[in-house]
Design an enzyme around this catalytic site. Structure first.
Site, PDB file in Angstrom:
ATOM      1  N   GLU A 183       0.857  -1.191   0.000  1.00 58.27           N
ATOM      2  CA  GLU A 183       0.000   0.000   0.000  1.00 58.27           C
ATOM      3  C   GLU A 183       0.889   1.237   0.000  1.00 58.27           C
ATOM      4  O   GLU A 183       1.759   1.372   0.856  1.00 58.27           O
ATOM      5  CB  GLU A 183      -0.916  -0.001   1.226  1.00 58.27           C
ATOM      6  CG  GLU A 183      -1.734   1.263   1.426  1.00 58.27           C
ATOM      7  CD  GLU A 183      -2.584   1.614   0.224  1.00 58.27           C
ATOM      8  OE1 GLU A 183      -2.498   2.771  -0.232  1.00 58.27           O
ATOM      9  OE2 GLU A 183      -3.319   0.727  -0.257  1.00 58.27           O
ATOM     10  N   ASP A 186       5.410   1.853  -3.192  1.00 63.05           N
ATOM     11  CA  ASP A 186       4.777   1.875  -4.504  1.00 63.05           C
ATOM     12  C   ASP A 186       4.752   0.456  -5.059  1.00 63.05           C
ATOM     13  O   ASP A 186       5.743  -0.283  -4.959  1.00 63.05           O
ATOM     14  CB  ASP A 186       5.574   2.798  -5.437  1.00 63.05           C
ATOM     15  CG  ASP A 186       5.045   2.760  -6.857  1.00 63.05           C
ATOM     16  OD1 ASP A 186       4.033   3.433  -7.140  1.00 63.05           O
ATOM     17  OD2 ASP A 186       5.632   2.031  -7.683  1.00 63.05           O
ATOM     18  N   ASP A 233      -5.091  -4.196  -7.392  1.00 63.95           N
ATOM     19  CA  ASP A 233      -6.310  -3.461  -7.014  1.00 63.95           C
ATOM     20  C   ASP A 233      -5.925  -2.062  -6.547  1.00 63.95           C
ATOM     21  O   ASP A 233      -6.424  -1.569  -5.545  1.00 63.95           O
ATOM     22  CB  ASP A 233      -7.055  -4.222  -5.915  1.00 63.95           C
ATOM     23  CG  ASP A 233      -8.443  -3.646  -5.652  1.00 63.95           C
ATOM     24  OD1 ASP A 233      -9.019  -3.023  -6.570  1.00 63.95           O
ATOM     25  OD2 ASP A 233      -8.944  -3.795  -4.519  1.00 63.95           O
TER      26      ASP A 233
END
Length: 293
Positions: A122, A149, A170
């Site tokens: 995340e 990243d 996602d």
């Protein structure tokens, strides 16, 4: 005033009070607000659901939601569609999720594939903080969290020789998927960290203006893939040969006792699987230097 008129007036007053009370109940209740690189990150409750979103409590494109009465049930169709990738491999030992959100996928996979190591990446620390505080995410030896990243993490994983049986994409910014997570070059890097017959699952939009280019780009790297479409499109590609329908049905049937309680219907989910069409040669690929900014 007659008794009949009084009764009507009282009835109207009670109806008005009930409507007002219902309106108050349905109004989003803000639980938490936190600054992030993408704007204010909000956590709120409405209609029996707890949700995470950026900037607004009234935007339909919410980042994550859980049902308070049954937090393990998947609220969004796209998460159910992504989970149906288990039909290709019911027992992955290592899973990478790029884009944590409210940890809906990570938590569901931890329950259904209890022996798997699940790495989540995340980019925004505020999202990770909210996932832990409000959405039951608990990092640990099996649920490993990396603030990074997604592409940089994949590049480092390749250098370290890591391999995953399943990679889920996602990651979204305010508008859509970040361009550096859509290109041929990025997908080739992802493919390099997939185990033989490893699976890539990507959440995209059915109404994306890049639909054909995304299809051509995935086909260029992986060959034919599965489209799983409803409101979103989930692309399921394999580092190898796609399994046939009978394999999907067999695995889905075996998983039904675990997937049904979280809201996945076997027949409905299988009906969404279609083979991708071969894109025209004149459809431009998404590359690092040509991806739209």
């Amino acid at each position: 005033m007659s008794r009949a008129a009084l009764r009507i007036m009282l009835t109207l007053i009670l109806i008005s009070i009930s409507l007002y009370t219902l309106q108050l109940y349905n109004r989003p209740k803000l639980l938490h607000s936190q600054d992030s690189a993408f704007g204010a990150l909000l956590v709120f409750e409405e209609n029996g659901e707890r949700c995470m979103n950026f900037e607004s409590m009234h935007d339909l494109g919410r980042q994550s939601c859980i049902r308070l009465a049954n937090p393990k049930q998947l609220v969004f169709a796209y998460t159910r569609m992504m989970m149906s990738a288990l039909y290709l491999n019911p027992h992955p030992k290592s899973i990478l999720i790029i884009g944590l959100g409210g940890a809906t996928l990570a938590n569901a996979l931890a329950d259904i594939v209890p022996n798997a190591i699940i790495d989540s990446v995340e980019i925004e620390p505020a999202v990770a903080n909210v996932a832990e505080q409000y959405f039951y995410y608990q990092p640990g030896p099996r649920q490993r969290l990396f603030i990074d990243d997604g592409r940089r993490y994949v590049e480092q994983a390749k250098q370290q020789g890591l391999q995953y049986d399943m990679v889920m994409l996602d990651a979204f910014d305010v508008d859509y998927i970040p361009v550096h997570l859509m290109s041929v070059e990025f997908l080739q890097q992802v493919k390099s960290i997939l185990s033989p017959d490893g699976i890539l699952i990507a959440n995209t939009f059915t109404d994306s203006t890049l639909y054909q280019q995304e299809s051509a780009t995935y086909a260029h790297v992986f060959g034919q893939f599965f489209n799983v479409e409803l409101d979103n499109r989930v692309i399921i590609a394999v580092n190898g040969t796609l399994p046939n329908l009978s394999t999907l049905v067999h695995n889905a049937t075996a998983l039904a006792p675990q997937l049904t309680p979280i809201g996945i219907n076997l027949e409905e989910s299988l009906s969404l699987f279609t083979l991708s069409n071969v894109p025209n040669d004149d459809v431009p690929l998404l590359r690092d230097l040509t991806a739209p900014r």
